[in-house]
Design an enzyme around this catalytic site. Structure first.
Site, short mmCIF file in Angstrom:
data_model
loop_
_atom_site.label_atom_id
_atom_site.label_comp_id
_atom_site.label_asym_id
_atom_site.label_seq_id
_atom_site.Cartn_x
_atom_site.Cartn_y
_atom_site.Cartn_z
N GLY A 94 -22.90 -23.62 24.70
CA GLY A 94 -24.00 -24.19 23.95
C GLY A 94 -24.74 -25.26 24.73
O GLY A 94 -24.88 -25.19 25.96
N SER A 95 -25.18 -26.28 24.03
CA SER A 95 -26.04 -27.29 24.65
C SER A 95 -25.34 -28.17 25.67
O SER A 95 -26.02 -28.89 26.41
CB SER A 95 -26.67 -28.17 23.55
OG SER A 95 -27.59 -27.41 22.79
#
Length: 486
Positions: free
Chosen positions: A219-220
């Site tokens: 993810g981020s």
């Protein structure tokens, strides 16, 4: 001598020679392979009946052998089994895992570095003992990591890794759900076989050390890699203006990707620091698309993707950044989605490299190997395995990550009186399961002592409340505080 007697004599001589040749072959040619054969119960029983060395964290033996009242003489015991099981593994009659396996020759006393000790034992007619293994783990950090996972809501799955950025020492490694290695050390082998089958069939996979054995979309948190690639290209720094806005259309596609909150990240053009603070998907999708697959893959591999580096603990899975992604996939990789996968250890290495002026250190869990009398036989030396970025790029990223903790998505990691660098991540999974929550950080930002990665794979948290900062931030903060101290 008549013919029948002569024939019988020759036949007996041939048989005798055949037995002599076979005995010589078994004793000198196949001796090593037979002694190492896992089916050789005599060798296994002899090794199992030996006093095995201890696994130490500081001065505490978290695994040791104590006398038993049966024919095997010693019983393996684990003082804090669930907390340390992903590291120690277990020692059973037919198998071992974790440090028990990777350091088996030392612990069993068969390591060549223990030759003098074995010779002294032989001359003094003393039963041989195994050597001891001292781990790099910081007990306070391990306590904090384990407590953080235990306090997650419901029957959670997750992992925590903490590294010393300047050396690669593993300061903490915890995983949940876990298991009790004391049950595998039982001398009731039928019960051990049943336990092994039960745990291997458990859908929660308690035998997997998720810190190194589970790979999921980061993810981020992967935006650190994307930002590093962008700055390393020479076209960007922390203050550069980059695309913002509320949506990004994937190249060669009609699919549109929005920001996690549906907002516009503060405008059509924002600074790279602001993009990191608000975790702007549009920015990092745009950057990955501009940089292309080759540049993104090169940067990921400099951090350790597509390879393994932890050599003294078995079971490491490889974090992946595929080089054959098409344009839409490459853009999605910029926000840690698409085919990108990472272990918590890998994401801890990313954070640690930024903290260490761009140098990626080989992670290790075995600090020292000691003889039974505790004299040091060997000590692991830190080793740099790659240069992920320049020190200038590392400084730019650190400024961005400090801003993200001070007034961005990573505020749960704030420590009063210290500058902390951190980044949240929430990776989407399938529609029928909740997202994965990630958090990476290091502190103090100006003189890093610890880098942490937290993965919460699942917990009984409402889907709308799943976020890396909310779930992982407090755990990372507690681990950093445990290492840094008051």
């Amino acid at each position: 001598m008549n013919k029948p007697i002569r024939v019988v004599s020759v036949f007996c001589l041939v048989l005798f020679l055949a037995l002599l040749v076979n005995a010589t072959y078994l004793m000198y040619v196949r001796a090593d392979s037979l002694s190492e054969d896992p089916r050789n119960r005599r060798i296994i029983t002899a090794a199992y009946s030996r006093e095995r060395g201890a696994i130490l964290v500081g001065k505490e033996a978290i695994a040791r052998s104590v006398p038993s009242d049966d024919k095997y003489k010693f019983q393996r015991t684990y003082s804090e089994p669930f907390k340390y099981a992903p590291l120690t593994g277990y020692f059973a009659f037919f198998s071992q895992t974790g440090v028990e396996r990777s350091q088996n020759e030392v612990l069993s006393g068969d390591d060549s570095r223990l030759f003098v000790t074995r010779l002294v034992d032989l001359l003094s007619n003393t039963d041989p003992k195994g050597g001891n293994v001292l781990l790099t783990v910081n007990a306070a950090a391990q306590d904090a990591a384990w407590a953080g996972l235990e306090n997650l809501p419901g029957d959670a799955q997750g992992a925590v890794v903490a590294l010393e950025p300047s050396t690669g020492r593993v300061l903490a490694m915890a995983s949940t759900p876990t298991f009790d290695p004391n049950d595998f050390a039982s001398h009731d082998f039928t019960a051990v076989r049943d336990l092994d089958q039960t745990l291997n069939n458990d859908p929660r996979e308690p035998l997997i050390n998720r810190a190194i054995g589970t790979t999921l979309p980061p993810g981020s948190t992967f935006k650190l890699v994307t930002a590093a690639a962008a700055i390393e290209s020479g076209n960007y720094d922390a203050d550069s203006m980059v695309p913002g806005g509320s949506r990004f259309q994937l190249p060669e596609s009609t699919t549109t990707i929005r920001n996690h909150d549906g907002g516009d990240c503060g405008g059509r053009r924002i600074t790279l620091t602001q993009a990191m603070q608000v975790s702007c998907n549009v920015t990092f999708l745009s950057l990955a698309n501009e940089l292309g697959t080759e540049a993104m893959a090169d940067q990921a591999e400099k951090f350790g993707f597509n390879s393994t580096s932890l050599e003294d603990l078995g079971g490491q899975a490889r974090s992946l950044y595929p080089r054959d992604m098409d344009a839409p996939q490459t853009a999605m990789s910029g926000i840690g989605q698409s085919s990108v996968t990472a272990t918590p250890l890998q994401m801890a290495m990313v954070a640690a490299a930024i903290a260490n002026d761009g140098d990626v250190m080989r992670p290790y869990v075995v600090d020292e190997v000691r003889a039974p009398n505790l004299s040091v036989l060997d000590r692991t030396d830190p080793q740099s395995i790659s240069k992920a970025m320049s020190s200038t790029t590392a400084d730019e990223l650190t400024k961005m990550l400090v801003a993200t903790v001070e007034s961005g998505t990573a505020t749960p990691a704030q420590i009063p009186g210290l500058e902390v660098a951190g980044k949240t991540g929430t990776a989407q999974s399938t529609d029928d399961r909740p997202p994965y929550a990630w958090f990476v950080s290091f502190a103090p930002a100006d003189d890093p002592k610890v880098a942490v990665a937290v993965l919460v794979q699942s917990s009984e948290t409402a889907r709308a409340e799943i976020a890396g900062g909310l779930l992982g931030g407090p755990i990372a903060k507690a681990v950093m505080e445990a290492v840094i101290g008051p």
